[in-house]
Write a protein that holds these residues in place. Structure first.
Motif: not given
Length: 500
Positions: A82-93, A138-143, A207-215
């Protein structure tokens, strides 16, 4: 596992830094002799301007890492996702706004900085220099954030080092081949994207276990705006100086600052490598066991502070002899100014000596509580620089940084000790005083040594021997005055050795 990762981080970090230093000193020298101080000042000034665009990140990285420490210590993969998905959202912006800002900077820069370089060339160089940053956000921040929080800095360092080696080799080839400045920048841009590809492949495989569809857990980063204020403060004393010099003097003076800053930043980066290497241990321990953290904190501060004073003492001794060889043949401006070196050491010590307190404030997530203090530091630095720079030039801008750091270093020491650790700040001040006395004594003694420093080999050889002797002296005296930390680290090391 955390201890092993910490060791990996530090070892890989130092190896990476050694490679980067060895290769990194080659390109600026070739660049200076190929294109001159004005082009060197331009690209370094633009680089510092890009550093301010990091503010668009709005504290996402720092807030995400602190939030991930708690989730990782609990082993909660759903919360991590959930934190990774939120991080990805902000980094793309951030990537989108970063791209827009790069274009604006490219158009406006030639209007405000006087230069003989053609306007279209300046615009093209700035646009090319900005592309890698857009792609990384856009592509690396969350990782990167997740790897750092898990204590896997060594993965990021390895990929960055491989990329750096490729980039430096390509730069040397292109410079020796006599290519144009524009072609040089195009190739640099393309090769610098290698680390993005490597990290992307690594994450997809491991890191295949990361759920990128998580809230997305936006609440975990609710202090990101407060973290932003801290980033503004950091950028103010790290990057505003060269910009002010470029506007008030010219790009050649900015080049002098850039070369000194490049050499001293090698020491700073080595120290940061240690800090990043153990940050996950310190951060997770703070959240799990405050009493154990306090022992870690004192031991770490004792020996890190001594290392800081040791390395900058050696740097001050050898910086001018090295600079004399490094800038040989460059006659468009004087690079051999010992007073500038002294001011760089002063500001570097003030910045690095407060590092443990700065880290503690982050672990405790006191971002919002300390943000006005960060603003005060930034204001002091910029306002004082604007007053002193027209009078004393590079000396003025350096003194302004020292004044701002003197305020904030004391503020951090008092705040971290009294408010967070609930104890007297004298513990930290005593370490500063002892190391300062040893530092001054060491420098004075070195003035009586008949150095023979007429080649890079002699300088490097003498510097290595001096560093070895200095470490024994600084760490020995630190152990003598802080027996509790000495006993703790002896027990810690003995436990690790016997369990190995």
């Amino acid at each position: 596992m955390n201890g092993r990762r910490g060791i990996y981080n530090i070892l890989v970090g130092f190896v990476s830094e050694a490679i980067i230093i060895a290769l990194g000193i080659i390109v600026p020298r070739l660049f200076l002799t190929s294109f001159g101080s004005e082009y060197n000042g331009l690209l370094n000034t633009v680089g510092q301007a890009f550093a301010y665009l990091v503010l668009l990140e709005a504290g996402v990285g720092g807030a995400s890492i602190q939030a991930l420490y708690a989730a990782i210590s609990k082993g909660d993969k759903n919360d991590i996702s959930s934190i990774v998905v939120a991080t990805d959202y902000y980094y793309k912006k951030t990537g989108i706004f970063y791209a827009i800002s790069v274009v604006i900077l490219a158009i406006c820069f030639p209007l405000f900085v006087e230069s003989t370089i053609p306007t279209l060339t300046i615009i093209g160089l700035i646009l090319l220099a900005g592309v890698p940053g857009v792609i990384r956000y856009i592509f690396q921040g969350k990782y990167t954030v997740l790897l750092v929080a898990e204590g896997k800095n060594y993965i990021v360092s390895t990929f960055n080092t491989l990329t750096h080696v490729v980039v430096v080799i390509s730069k040397v080839i292109f410079l020796l081949a006599g290519c144009s400045i524009m072609a040089f920048q195009v190739y640099t841009m393309l090769f610098s994207l290698l680390s993005v590809l490597l990290i992307y492949i690594y994450m997809k495989k491991n890191y295949k276990w990361i759920d990128y569809s998580a809230k997305p857990n936006f609440q975990a980063m609710e202090q990101k705006n407060a973290v932003l204020v801290g980033q503004i403060s950091d950028l103010a004393f790290r990057n505003s100086s060269i910009l002010i010099l470029a506007f008030f003097y010219d790009l050649k003076v900015a080049s002098v600052y850039a070369i000194f800053n490049m050499l001293f930043s090698m020491v700073r980066t080595a120290l940061d490598t240690i800090g990043k290497g153990v940050a996950h241990i310190m951060g997770q321990t703070y959240n799990a066991d405050k009493d154990l953290y306090l022992k870690y904190h004192d031991t770490y501060e004792t020996y890190r502070m001594s290392l800081i004073f040791c390395l900058y003492a050696v740097a001050l001794i050898f910086i001018i002899p090295f600079m004399r060889l490094y800038t040989e043949g460059v006659t468009d401006i004087n690079y051999l100014d010992y007073n500038v070196a002294v001011l760089f050491v002063v500001t570097s010590l003030l910045s690095a000596a407060r590092a443990c307190e700065a880290d503690l404030i982050n672990y405790a997530q006191h971002f919002r509580k300390t943000q006005w203090r960060c603003v005060a530091e930034a204001v002091i630095n910029i306002v004082t620089a604007l007053i002193l720079t027209p009078i004393w030039g590079i000396y003025g801008v350096m003194m302004a940084t020292a004044i701002a750091l003197l305020y904030r270093a004391n503020d951090m020491i008092i705040y971290a000790n009294r408010i967070i650790l609930k104890r007297s700040p004298w513990i930290t001040y005593k370490r500063l005083i002892i190391n300062s006395i040893v530092f001054v004594t060491f420098i004075r003694i070195s003035n009586y040594i008949p150095w023979s420093l007429d080649s890079y080999i002699s300088i490097i050889g003498c510097a290595l021997i001096t560093t070895s002797c200095a470490l024994v002296i600084f760490w020995g005296i630190a152990s003598l005055f802080d027996k509790a930390s000495f006993m703790f680290i002896c027990k810690f090391l003995n436990k690790k050795i016997t369990s190995a």
